[in-house]
Design a protein around this motif. Sequence first.
Motif, PDB file in Angstrom:
ATOM      1  N   GLY A 245       0.795  -1.213   0.000  1.00  0.00           N
ATOM      2  CA  GLY A 245       0.000   0.000   0.000  1.00  0.00           C
ATOM      3  C   GLY A 245       0.827   1.261   0.000  1.00  0.00           C
ATOM      4  N   GLY A 246       1.972   1.205  -0.664  1.00  0.00           N
ATOM      5  CA  GLY A 246       2.847   2.378  -0.725  1.00  0.00           C
ATOM      6  C   GLY A 246       3.707   2.576   0.500  1.00  0.00           C
ATOM      7  N   GLU A 247       3.631   1.684   1.496  1.00  0.00           N
ATOM      8  CA  GLU A 247       4.402   1.824   2.730  1.00  0.00           C
ATOM      9  C   GLU A 247       5.480   0.748   2.803  1.00  0.00           C
ATOM     10  OE1 GLU A 247       1.809   3.680   6.222  1.00  0.00           O
ATOM     11  OE2 GLU A 247       1.034   1.725   5.595  1.00  0.00           O
ATOM     12  N   LEU A 248       6.681   1.159   3.196  1.00  0.00           N
ATOM     13  CA  LEU A 248       7.777   0.216   3.385  1.00  0.00           C
ATOM     14  C   LEU A 248       7.401  -0.783   4.465  1.00  0.00           C
ATOM     15  CD1 LEU A 248      10.713  -0.609   2.729  1.00  0.00           C
ATOM     16  CD2 LEU A 248      11.444   1.014   4.510  1.00  0.00           C
ATOM     17  N   THR A 249       7.502  -2.087   4.147  1.00  0.00           N
ATOM     18  CA  THR A 249       7.017  -3.126   5.049  1.00  0.00           C
ATOM     19  C   THR A 249       8.102  -4.105   5.470  1.00  0.00           C
ATOM     20  OG1 THR A 249       4.820  -2.986   4.062  1.00  0.00           O
ATOM     21  CG2 THR A 249       5.319  -4.990   5.294  1.00  0.00           C
ATOM     22  N   ALA A 250       9.008  -4.467   4.559  1.00  0.00           N
ATOM     23  CA  ALA A 250      10.011  -5.488   4.863  1.00  0.00           C
ATOM     24  C   ALA A 250      11.108  -5.434   3.813  1.00  0.00           C
ATOM     25  CB  ALA A 250       9.368  -6.872   4.910  1.00  0.00           C
ATOM     26  N   PHE A 251      12.105  -6.320   3.973  1.00  0.00           N
ATOM     27  CA  PHE A 251      13.200  -6.446   3.013  1.00  0.00           C
ATOM     28  C   PHE A 251      13.489  -7.923   2.780  1.00  0.00           C
ATOM     29  CE2 PHE A 251      13.915  -2.398   5.109  1.00  0.00           C
ATOM     30  CZ  PHE A 251      14.246  -1.543   4.060  1.00  0.00           C
ATOM     31  N   VAL A 252      13.880  -8.254   1.551  1.00  0.00           N
ATOM     32  CA  VAL A 252      14.466  -9.560   1.277  1.00  0.00           C
ATOM     33  C   VAL A 252      15.927  -9.335   0.923  1.00  0.00           C
ATOM     34  CG1 VAL A 252      12.297 -10.580   0.529  1.00  0.00           C
ATOM     35  CG2 VAL A 252      13.811  -9.566  -1.171  1.00  0.00           C
ATOM     36  N   VAL A 253      16.768 -10.283   1.332  1.00  0.00           N
ATOM     37  CA  VAL A 253      18.213 -10.101   1.205  1.00  0.00           C
ATOM     38  C   VAL A 253      18.840 -11.427   0.795  1.00  0.00           C
ATOM     39  CG1 VAL A 253      20.334  -9.471   2.434  1.00  0.00           C
ATOM     40  CG2 VAL A 253      18.174  -8.373   3.054  1.00  0.00           C
TER      41      VAL A 253
END
Length: 536
Positions: free
Chosen positions: A121-129
């Motif tokens: 929804g346009g909000e930073l939520t998580a990261f994959v690395v």
Amino acid sequence: MPDAFQPGGKTPVPLDPIDLALFSSRLDAVCDEMGVILRQAAFSPNIRDRLDFSCAIFDRCGLLCAQAAHIPVHLGSMAYAMADIVAAVDWRDGDMLVLNDPYLGGTHLPDVTLVAPLFIGGELTAFVVNRAHHADIGASSPGSMPVSASLEEEGVVISPRHLIRAGVLDDATLGGILGATRNPQDARGDFLAQIGANRVGVRRLTGLAGGMGREGFDAALADLNAYGERLARAALARIPAGVYGFEDLMDDDGQGNRDIPIRLTMTVSPSGVRLDFTGTADQVAGNINCPLAVAAAAVLYVFRCLMPPQTPACAGSFRPISLHAPAGCLINARRPAAVAAGNVETSTRLVDVVTGALAQVLPDLIPAASHGSMNNLAMGSRAQGRAWDYYETIGGGMGAGARGGGWSGVQTHMTNTLNTPVEVLEARLPLRVLRYALRQGSGGAGARQGGEGLVRELLFLAPTEATLLTERRRRGPWGCAGGEPGARGRNLVNGREVPGKTSVLLQPGDALTIETPGGGGWGRTTLARGRGIRGS
């Protein structure tokens, strides 16, 4: 998932145990699938055959949520350093960051990390690395693991920068990295494999987190971290309160310094465990230094092994553990100290130091020291038109414990890679494998015998530059509960012993033999004779 996790404005409620287990498993599955994609798409044997890579998920603040069962030194160091990395970047949907700088979130230069954000929804939520070891990162010697004395000798230093911006690949950034390598096309294939793995991770995680909404996803992560912390504290409660010390030595730094101490004072209390490495040697001229993130990886790995198998690999599981190492010491080095071997050799010795302290109070749970070296072999040729690079780690003997003898010829502790099959080596490289066998008699004696090391003998068919970065060549891995140490390792060129850290130029017909250490024994040998117990 329960209705409370569907978008629509309800306040999330705690997950019940079944839903929590499902949520944790789904996160793990995303990491596992990323690993499959990376392996299948990679060009180099080091990634495709040896599996020298790792994949993980972090929350929007850079705290660990999940990781696949890949490489402990990769994942623990990422868990320690990610918060600083993500806080320093203005993230947009479709971005991907690349880095390898050991002093800005990396480990050593061959380990290249790609970070991709997830927006809901346009909000930073998580990261994959993901992090993968590149056998060529432009170092001064083939294999990019030189006997170095400065960071610049070890290859291209990549400070955190955008490799992809809003979905568009930055060809100049990638080209600059590839231009330092001897085989840019192969290196490009590995980078594209890492990009593909992250893109799959973002898609899969979007399917999971998007259905929950950001608030629901955050709430589920909070539940997961709380659960991990409960399991961790229960496991640490088995360690009697008190202050325990231990010291072990690095053989040398490859630059003339020998018997370099790592000292630990470990304090166990109801509030948790604190590890203080005050008294450890100052950083050295050679490349066995490491950033604090690597030291943290070793510490977290040991305590993770004490926790139940179902403990999630998340930030909450490590909350009761803290560490301190003075700035400028061997395990908290300052730029521009060389670090190529710190990630592999010093991290392994740190495991021996922490387990050595724990063995004083948990002798029936903690095994003897394992072979204590990743037995690094880097090699290749600069010959124009026939340039090649290769890197591998070689297993050894596992330390014995109260419940059984140590396994033989295995990778232990901070590495979790495979060997490269003989068929792959001989098909791709100008060499022949003359011998690959267990090193009989190398395991330490005891009521339970330490595992046997390995012998790997290579015959070279073309001029080759080879670099060895090895440990436990001056003294064998220690035994536990009265067990004897394992045999020290040896490196030989045409039958002549060479130093543990050295570079050699091999000609056609030359043979390189690596004899890896055995594991330490457990328990006094008199018990074995008296009770008829034999190490397996």
